[in-house]
Design a protein around this motif. Structure first.
Motif, short mmCIF file in Angstrom:
data_model
loop_
_atom_site.label_atom_id
_atom_site.label_comp_id
_atom_site.label_asym_id
_atom_site.label_seq_id
_atom_site.Cartn_x
_atom_site.Cartn_y
_atom_site.Cartn_z
N ARG A 65 0.80 -1.23 0.00
CA ARG A 65 0.00 0.00 0.00
C ARG A 65 0.84 1.27 0.00
O ARG A 65 0.47 2.26 -0.66
CB ARG A 65 -0.97 -0.01 1.20
CG ARG A 65 -1.95 1.17 1.16
CD ARG A 65 -2.97 1.06 2.29
NE ARG A 65 -3.89 -0.05 2.04
CZ ARG A 65 -3.99 -1.12 2.81
NH1 ARG A 65 -3.22 -1.25 3.88
NH2 ARG A 65 -4.86 -2.08 2.53
N PRO A 66 1.98 1.33 0.69
CA PRO A 66 2.75 2.58 0.67
C PRO A 66 3.36 2.92 -0.69
O PRO A 66 3.77 4.06 -0.92
CB PRO A 66 3.86 2.33 1.71
CG PRO A 66 3.35 1.22 2.57
CD PRO A 66 2.54 0.35 1.65
N LEU A 67 3.43 1.94 -1.59
CA LEU A 67 4.08 2.17 -2.88
C LEU A 67 3.10 2.75 -3.88
O LEU A 67 1.89 2.48 -3.82
CB LEU A 67 4.65 0.86 -3.43
CG LEU A 67 5.70 0.15 -2.57
CD1 LEU A 67 6.12 -1.16 -3.25
CD2 LEU A 67 6.91 1.05 -2.36
N PRO A 68 3.59 3.52 -4.86
CA PRO A 68 2.71 4.01 -5.92
C PRO A 68 2.23 2.87 -6.80
O PRO A 68 2.87 1.81 -6.87
CB PRO A 68 3.61 4.98 -6.70
CG PRO A 68 5.00 4.54 -6.40
CD PRO A 68 4.98 4.00 -5.00
N ARG A 70 2.30 2.35 -9.94
CA ARG A 70 3.25 1.92 -10.97
C ARG A 70 4.25 0.92 -10.41
O ARG A 70 4.69 0.00 -11.11
CB ARG A 70 3.97 3.12 -11.56
CG ARG A 70 4.98 2.77 -12.64
CD ARG A 70 5.50 4.01 -13.33
NE ARG A 70 4.46 4.67 -14.09
CZ ARG A 70 4.68 5.74 -14.87
NH1 ARG A 70 5.90 6.25 -14.96
NH2 ARG A 70 3.69 6.29 -15.53
N ALA A 71 4.60 1.06 -9.13
CA ALA A 71 5.55 0.14 -8.52
C ALA A 71 4.88 -1.17 -8.12
O ALA A 71 5.52 -2.22 -8.09
CB ALA A 71 6.20 0.80 -7.31
N ARG A 72 3.59 -1.13 -7.79
CA ARG A 72 2.89 -2.34 -7.36
C ARG A 72 2.52 -3.24 -8.54
O ARG A 72 2.49 -4.46 -8.41
CB ARG A 72 1.60 -1.96 -6.61
CG ARG A 72 1.82 -1.20 -5.34
CD ARG A 72 0.55 -1.20 -4.49
NE ARG A 72 -0.59 -0.62 -5.17
CZ ARG A 72 -1.00 0.63 -5.00
NH1 ARG A 72 -0.33 1.43 -4.18
NH2 ARG A 72 -2.07 1.08 -5.62
N THR A 73 2.21 -2.64 -9.68
CA THR A 73 1.65 -3.39 -10.80
C THR A 73 2.51 -4.56 -11.26
O THR A 73 1.98 -5.66 -11.50
CB THR A 73 1.37 -2.44 -11.98
OG1 THR A 73 0.40 -1.47 -11.56
CG2 THR A 73 0.85 -3.19 -13.19
N PRO A 74 3.84 -4.42 -11.43
CA PRO A 74 4.62 -5.57 -11.92
C PRO A 74 4.53 -6.79 -11.01
O PRO A 74 4.42 -7.92 -11.51
CB PRO A 74 6.05 -5.01 -11.98
CG PRO A 74 5.89 -3.54 -12.14
CD PRO A 74 4.68 -3.20 -11.34
N LEU A 75 4.56 -6.60 -9.69
CA LEU A 75 4.49 -7.74 -8.78
C LEU A 75 3.10 -8.38 -8.82
O LEU A 75 2.97 -9.61 -8.81
CB LEU A 75 4.83 -7.30 -7.36
CG LEU A 75 4.82 -8.42 -6.30
CD1 LEU A 75 5.77 -9.55 -6.69
CD2 LEU A 75 5.20 -7.85 -4.93
N VAL A 76 2.07 -7.55 -8.86
CA VAL A 76 0.71 -8.09 -8.95
C VAL A 76 0.54 -8.88 -10.23
O VAL A 76 -0.02 -10.00 -10.23
CB VAL A 76 -0.33 -6.95 -8.87
CG1 VAL A 76 -1.73 -7.46 -9.21
CG2 VAL A 76 -0.32 -6.31 -7.48
#
Length: 221
Positions: A65-68, A70-76
């Motif tokens: 949650r603290p990440l933007p 754009r940074a979360r999308t690749p891992l998801v």
């Protein structure tokens, strides 16, 4: 195309429900399989593994949650793809959500499912970009204009091939407009059956077993 109230596929197949962001893929899976949208793992339902990308997003939501975005999308995205691949390699029938606009992802899934002796099918939800964009706002989750434009450019050629009846590397494709998607009540996986054995009265019965049996599947009309 209007398939009626049910789509039928051979057991062990991978069925990818594809469409633009906001086209209604998750909405259709929720209705067909009773999903709440709060799941964090693939769901067993209707004899299949049902895999929605929201499950991966929910899985990582608290930690990332603290990440933007754009940074979360690749891992998801990587988690979602890995979960589909794991279910396919496990020999399960799989229904999975995908945007469907990455050709390399489709080729990779097709290769995996064929290694297990299965087949891959696409169900394309055909809505225009304006309707899909409105769907994003209605659900309260949007992609950036640039990202949506990229998906739209890739989606155009894909849906045109789907309307023509062939989207390699898929073994079959079904195109649903909004009304047909809303009328769909089930996605079914049907075991392949061996052809009946003929045994004329003047032929002695034998216990010999063929070295190899190739099941035949007739595509549903």
């Amino acid at each position: 195309m209007d398939p009626g109230t049910a789509l039928r596929f051979p057991a062990g197949s991978l069925v990818l429900v594809a469409g633009l962001p906001g086209a209604g893929k998750s909405t259709m899976l929720d209705r067909l399989y009773g999903l709440s949208g709060e799941e964090t793992r693939p769901v067993r339902a209707g004899g299949a593994r049902v895999i929605d990308s929201r499950q991966s997003r929910n899985r990582w939501a608290r930690l990332l949650r603290p990440l933007p975005t754009r940074a979360r999308t690749p891992l998801v995205h990587a988690t979602h793809v890995w979960r589909i691949a794991r279910a396919v390699l496990g020999g399960h029938s799989v229904v999975a959500h995908t945007r469907g606009t990455w050709p390399h992802i489709l080729r990779g899934f097709a290769w995996l499912v064929r290694r297990r002796g299965g087949r891959m099918y696409l169900v394309l939800i055909d809505v225009d970009p304006e309707t899909a964009r409105a769907g994003q706002f209605a659900r309260g989750r949007t992609v950036t204009a640039a990202t949506f434009a990229r998906h739209t450019r890739r989606w155009g050629p894909l849906i045109e091939r789907g309307r023509a009846g062939s989207v390699p590397p898929a073994d079959g494709v079904t195109v649903l407009d909004r009304d047909a998607a809303d009328r769909l009540e089930a996605i079914l996986f049907v075991p392949s059956r061996p052809p009946p054995q003929r045994n004329p009265a003047n032929q002695r019965t034998t216990s010999a077993v063929p070295d190899r049996f190739e099941p035949r599947w007739r595509e549903p009309p």
